[in-house]
Design an enzyme around this catalytic site. Structure first.
Site, mmCIF file in Angstrom:
data_model
loop_
_atom_site.group_PDB
_atom_site.id
_atom_site.type_symbol
_atom_site.label_atom_id
_atom_site.label_comp_id
_atom_site.label_asym_id
_atom_site.label_seq_id
_atom_site.Cartn_x
_atom_site.Cartn_y
_atom_site.Cartn_z
ATOM 1 N N HIS A 13 1.755 4.545 -2.896
ATOM 2 C CA HIS A 13 1.915 5.997 -2.742
ATOM 3 C C HIS A 13 3.282 6.448 -3.253
ATOM 4 C CE1 HIS A 13 -1.732 6.929 -0.600
ATOM 5 N NE2 HIS A 13 -1.450 6.176 0.444
ATOM 6 N N HIS B 280 0.831 -1.206 0.000
ATOM 7 C CA HIS B 280 0.000 0.000 0.000
ATOM 8 C C HIS B 280 0.868 1.260 0.000
ATOM 9 C CE1 HIS B 280 -3.607 2.417 1.260
ATOM 10 N NE2 HIS B 280 -2.654 3.192 1.754
ATOM 11 N N GLU B 281 1.784 1.326 0.938
ATOM 12 C CA GLU B 281 2.607 2.529 1.035
ATOM 13 C C GLU B 281 3.515 2.687 -0.181
ATOM 14 O OE1 GLU B 281 1.840 4.729 3.051
ATOM 15 O OE2 GLU B 281 0.542 3.503 4.314
ATOM 16 N N HIS C 124 3.482 6.876 -6.898
ATOM 17 C CA HIS C 124 2.791 8.102 -7.312
ATOM 18 C C HIS C 124 3.740 9.303 -7.237
ATOM 19 C CE1 HIS C 124 -1.463 10.159 -7.071
ATOM 20 N NE2 HIS C 124 -0.871 10.361 -8.229
#
Length: 672
Positions: A465, A461-462, A468
């Site tokens: 980010h 999940h991290e 991105h």
């Protein structure tokens, strides 16, 4: 002596000189950086030349360069490796930084220049990205109160300073409660616990300077303890401490702070002409209105609660079979849910974890990024800001893209949770600048560190980010990386989690840390078959928090937030054996800053999109389909906030999705 925060960073990749920076360097660096920024911004406002995009917007984009650099280092360290000196400075800086922000965004001369540009925007020959940045700057100034006059203007500045002080205090109180509580575990207390939980408790004891193993409020320790400890009395003690964070009375109690924060937010929104803070906060988001947020949350609440109620019946029967009469309590749920998972899916966390070492999962994480986007990762030696931190250079085709730092282990100086931040963001304005991106987690340290399935999901999940940020390819820092709508920002992170469940990824990387043997196929199949297990519980605890957050902000501020929380949960029919994922006194997402205030729903809003986005890969028959990956990068990961979020998603997928794929992914409706 030269302050290392203010010198040019000439080392490899222009990384901060961590080894040379001391706590004593930060305060004078901030003072000088603020003075420089004020002077530069004053010059922009006083420029006698007619406003142009270059001398106003582009100039503002670069006006705080030194301040951005100092802030990037300090605030990362304040969250991930706090010290008493850093906490004291954070308290001192909170009102000063808020005052500076007000000086800029409520500056009449700057606002007049921006309004002049806006009025003539059609004749300025702006690129689409420049037009977007101009619109967002104008919106920022308007929403900050640049149009207010007299007493209202003064009051708005006061409110923002006070909110900064309160949110800093909320965060520090929570950290103090988390690092201040531990419970010594005698030998008898360890009975029935898997080896990995015992090892984690022993490591926590060493970290706390205790004489033996201890239980702490680190999620990676306390949740497995609640899952596996057969001692109901100890589970009750642990759970009581877990939910009491921020509500223990005394100097670290957050309840009064939450009430004042809510009152000030309400006043702030009304000064700007909004009916409520939720109306103000949601206006620029994808959702747009509180009604649309509530509609989504309640559409999911009904099937989630039905599933949780049914599961509660099964778990209660299991507890009664153990000879324990009465109701299922919150400290019972995880224990019996784990026992049920083992019985129904033949899944045992203790058997699973050896295949999910941190090293193996990092390998999987990097491999997926390589196959999707052609990224390569080269380990860097450091030193970084803490001995636990690891670094990698990220390249593609031999070209440098980013530096990625991973800070994965829990420690007393780190706030709880997991997050991604950037010490330096990508931009092209003023020369190509590549980012320094940090992922912070709170895994239990071990030799090796073994992750649970939820930990592995957090890792992915991290990193979503981080992608991105690392793949950002825009000119202006204002729209770089994760500078997007709050209910869009979780799309890349939640989407990346899907690749953890791709069978070939697990087959390649989920290998036993001792033997190197791959995870047995039947174990892998059972793991994936159980992917929606206990989603009633997980969805209800999340939705309860999101709905309480919304209730706090969609009307007049409650005088007693705890009473409002209780009323909302009662009206929902909250199952008695499930508590909110984040109760008010420790709801850092909402009260440690404005980021997720009236916005905790964002995870579910983004989940509607991530389920549909991964379906785009599934429809090709290849989870690594090159054309789909190229579209994902082109329209989502590289574009930052250069276009409205719904336009970006539609460009990638062709249309906005419905809620069905998300409900199916959570196992809350039958396969469609």
């Amino acid at each position: 002596m030269t302050n290392p925060l203010l010198t040019d960073w000439t080392g490899e990749f222009a990384l901060p000189p961590f080894a040379a920076i001391t706590d004593a360097d930060f305060a004078p660096a901030f003072e000088i950086a603020l003075d420089q920024a004020r002077a530069t911004i004053a010059d922009i406002g006083a420029d006698p030349a007619a406003p142009t995009f270059a001398n106003t917007i582009a100039a503002l984009e670069l006006a705080e360069g030194v301040l951005d650099r100092v802030s990037g280092v300090f605030y990362n360290l304040a969250g991930a490796d706090s010290t008493p000196a850093r906490e004291a400075l954070q308290r001192d800086l909170a009102p000063k930084m808020a005052a500076f922000s007000s000086e800029v965004t409520m500056n009449p001369a700057l606002f007049a220049r921006i309004e002049a540009l806006w009025a003539t925007r059609d004749s300025l020959n702006l690129t689409p990205e420049e037009a977007r940045v101009l619109k967002l700057y104008r919106q920022m100034f308007q929403r900050a109160g640049a149009g207010l006059k007299g007493a209202d203007r003064h009051r708005m500045a006061e409110i923002k300073e006070r909110l900064a002080v309160l949110s800093t205090a909320f965060s520090q109180n929570l950290l103090a409660d988390e690092r201040g509580w531990s419970y010594p575990l005698a030998k008898a207390d360890l009975a029935g616990l898997p080896d990995f939980v015992v090892t984690a408790a022993q490591a926590a004891g060493v970290e706390r300077g205790a004489e033996g193993p201890v239980l702490t409020l680190n999620r990676s320790l306390i949740v497995p303890f609640l899952q596996f400890s057969p001692r109901r009395d100890l589970r009750e003690i642990a759970h009581a401490a877990w939910i009491a964070r921020g509500a223990n009375g005394g100097a670290t109690d957050n309840r009064a702070l939450a009430a004042e924060i809510l009152a000030l937010r309400d006043e702030r929104a009304r000064l700007l002409g909004y009916k409520s803070f939720a109306d103000y906060k949601l206006e620029p988001e994808m959702a747009g209105t509180p009604a649309k947020v509530r509609d989504l949350l309640m559409r999911v609440w009904t099937p989630a609660k039905a599933k949780a109620d049914a599961d509660a019946g099964v778990l209660t029967a299991m507890m009664h079979k153990d000879g324990i009469n009465g109701d299922l309590e919150p400290w019972d749920w995880r224990y019996y849910a784990e026992a049920r998972r083992k019985a129904e899916h033949d899944l045992d966390e203790a058997v699973l974890k050896p295949y999910l070492s941190l090293e193996a999962m990092l390998g999987a994480m990097f491999d997926v990024a390589g196959r999707l986007f052609g990224l390569e990762f080269r380990a860097l030696d450091g030193p970084f800001y803490h001995a636990d931190v690891r670094g990698w250079e990220v390249t593609r085709g031999g070209k440098h893209l980013a530096v990625f730092l991973g800070d994965y282990f829990a420690r007393g100086s780190k706030r709880s949770g997991a997050w991604c931040s950037a010490m330096r963001s990508q931009r092209k304005l003023g020369g190509e600048v590549r980012p320094i991106v940090v992922n912070v987690c709170n895994f239990t340290k071990g030799d090796p560190a073994l992750l649970g399935w939820d930990d592995a999901r957090t890792l992915f999940h991290e990193f979503g980010h981080a992608l991105h940020q690392m793949l950002s390819d825009v000119t202006y820092p204002f729209i770089s990386g994760t500078s997007v709508a709050r209910d869009f920002v979780e799309l890349p992170s939640q989407l990346y989690e899907h690749w953890l469940e791709v069978p070939e990824v697990l087959a390649r990387h989920a290998r036993h840390y001792q033997t190197g043997a791959p995870m047995p196929e039947d174990l892998r199949n059972r793991l994936l078959a159980a992917s929606t297990y206990d989603q009633g519980f997980a969805t209800v605890e999340y939705l309860a928090s999101a709905l309480v957050d919304l209730a706090f902000h969609e009307g007049a501020a409650p005088a007693d937030p705890m009473a409002t929380q209780a009323r909302v949960l009662a009206d929902l029919g909250m199952p008695r054996a499930i508590t909110m994922r984040h109760a008010t006194p420790h709801f850092a997402h909402v009260f440690s800053g404005d980021g997720y205030s009236s916005g905790y729903y964002s995870y579910m809003w983004s989940e509607v999109m991530d389920a549909d986005a991964f379906a785009a890969f599934e429809e090709t028959g290849d989870p690594f389909d090159p054309a789909t990956a190229k579209r994902l990068e082109k329209f989502i990961l590289s574009t930052g906030g250069s276009r409205p979020a719904d336009q970006l998603y539609t460009a990638f997928r062709g249309k906005m999705p419905g809620v069905e794929a998300m409900l199916k992914g959570r196992g809350l409706i039958d396969a469609i």
